[in-house]
Write a protein that holds these residues in place. Sequence first.
Motif, PDB file in Angstrom:
ATOM      1  N   HIS A 268     -34.197  -7.435  -3.209  1.00  0.00           N
ATOM      2  CA  HIS A 268     -33.071  -7.463  -2.284  1.00  0.00           C
ATOM      3  C   HIS A 268     -33.643  -7.830  -0.915  1.00  0.00           C
ATOM      4  CE1 HIS A 268     -30.555  -5.646  -5.340  1.00  0.00           C
ATOM      5  NE2 HIS A 268     -31.407  -4.638  -5.454  1.00  0.00           N
ATOM      6  N   THR A 306     -37.068  -4.021  -2.485  1.00  0.00           N
ATOM      7  CA  THR A 306     -36.374  -4.483  -1.275  1.00  0.00           C
ATOM      8  C   THR A 306     -37.383  -5.007  -0.263  1.00  0.00           C
ATOM      9  OG1 THR A 306     -34.650  -2.820  -1.614  1.00  0.00           O
ATOM     10  CG2 THR A 306     -34.749  -3.855   0.554  1.00  0.00           C
ATOM     11  N   SER A 308     -37.400  -6.513   3.810  1.00  0.00           N
ATOM     12  CA  SER A 308     -36.659  -6.778   5.047  1.00  0.00           C
ATOM     13  C   SER A 308     -37.577  -7.489   6.036  1.00  0.00           C
ATOM     14  CB  SER A 308     -36.130  -5.478   5.656  1.00  0.00           C
ATOM     15  OG  SER A 308     -37.197  -4.662   6.096  1.00  0.00           O
ATOM     16  N   ASP A 324     -41.728  -4.280   2.766  1.00  0.00           N
ATOM     17  CA  ASP A 324     -41.182  -4.133   1.421  1.00  0.00           C
ATOM     18  C   ASP A 324     -41.208  -2.657   1.071  1.00  0.00           C
ATOM     19  OD1 ASP A 324     -43.285  -3.758  -1.175  1.00  0.00           O
ATOM     20  OD2 ASP A 324     -44.214  -4.222   0.749  1.00  0.00           O
ATOM     21  N   SER A 327     -35.703   1.046  -2.356  1.00  0.00           N
ATOM     22  CA  SER A 327     -34.418   1.558  -1.890  1.00  0.00           C
ATOM     23  C   SER A 327     -34.070   2.853  -2.619  1.00  0.00           C
ATOM     24  CB  SER A 327     -33.322   0.516  -2.119  1.00  0.00           C
ATOM     25  OG  SER A 327     -33.175   0.252  -3.506  1.00  0.00           O
TER      26      SER A 327
END
Length: 387
Positions: A268, A306, A308, A324, A327
């Motif tokens: 994600h 995930t 970001s 990373d 989540s």
Amino acid sequence: MDQVIDKIILYICTIFAIILSFGGKEQLLVIYLTLAFTAALLWLVSTEGMNSRSSYRRYGALVLLYGSLAVILLWPEYYVILPVVVYDLVLCRQWPALGVSGILLIRGAIDGGELGIPDSVIWIVAVLFCLSVWLAFKSVRLTIQKKMILKMRDDDEEQRQKLNRQNEELMAARDYEVMTAQLQERNRIAREIHDNVGHTLSRALLQVGALLAIHKEEPVHTELSGIRETLDSAMTSIRSSVHDLHDSSVNLEMSVRQIMETLKESFHVTVEIDVSENIPREIKYGFIGILREGVSNIMRHSLNDTVSLQIMEHPGFYQMILHDYLSEEGRRKDRPVSGGTEGAPGIGLVNIESRVRRMGGTLQINEELGFRLFVSVRKQEDSGNNT
């Protein structure tokens, strides 16, 4: 406001009926009690129904209404206040009590002569009873219509905002496509100049160099040297222009999103970029290179779900955070996305440190809760001249 007007009409008509029915102190007492009763119900009862009120107000209104019916049941001569009670019974949707009110109205009309109630009052109360029922239903209907109008207005406003958002997204997509086309065209022009004009000038320089080696005599040698200097100057100018054109064709946001796109099949991904267009060239290329190394490191080692990325411009420095993590709803992977072992162990981090050092920035790497890369580069006063 509609309720207030309805109550005033019913109250004035009811007072007229009370004046015709009672006399002396009893008349004043009934008028006072009717006024207090009407004011209390106006505060307690809502056209939206009893469910919209708090418990104590709901019960208070019901106590007043049913208490009034009990008084009329015990003392039929007070049935002249029945229209005011009926109005609020309709608003409160107390249909059984409304039926009881109709029975009390009929009883009062039948026993009116025995109770000393004039026939004119009986007719007035009957008319007011019907009027109060009609006014109450009208008030409920108006309230429903107002709600529908407000709902339509809210729906229209929501639809308008939705259309505005879609329009903004379409405009942003169009601008992005235009910018992409412009950057691609710049890159194409830079390649054309490099491949065609640059190679032609290089060939001309070689030819002039060969002529200089052959013709040593003057004034030919001097003239050829001047031509070579002119071609060298042109070559330098073209190289500078090509490099500037190529640099301007590299958009930081587009490059970053293309790199992060490779992670979306397995993670994600969230990307947040807020930098101006005049970011210095070395920082732009440095961030792109660091991001490539970081993404490669994540694909080869991460077991999380995930990723970001934040690239921000602050008043005094540029900042990049690549993280990373796992989540709350995610599950840890059994193995990394890519099991490759490119280079020596840790070579990617060494390359990142080297790039940050060349930019004059600071680097922090944390691997406790996933791979977290934090890069901060101070702005230089003359950084705008390097774009």
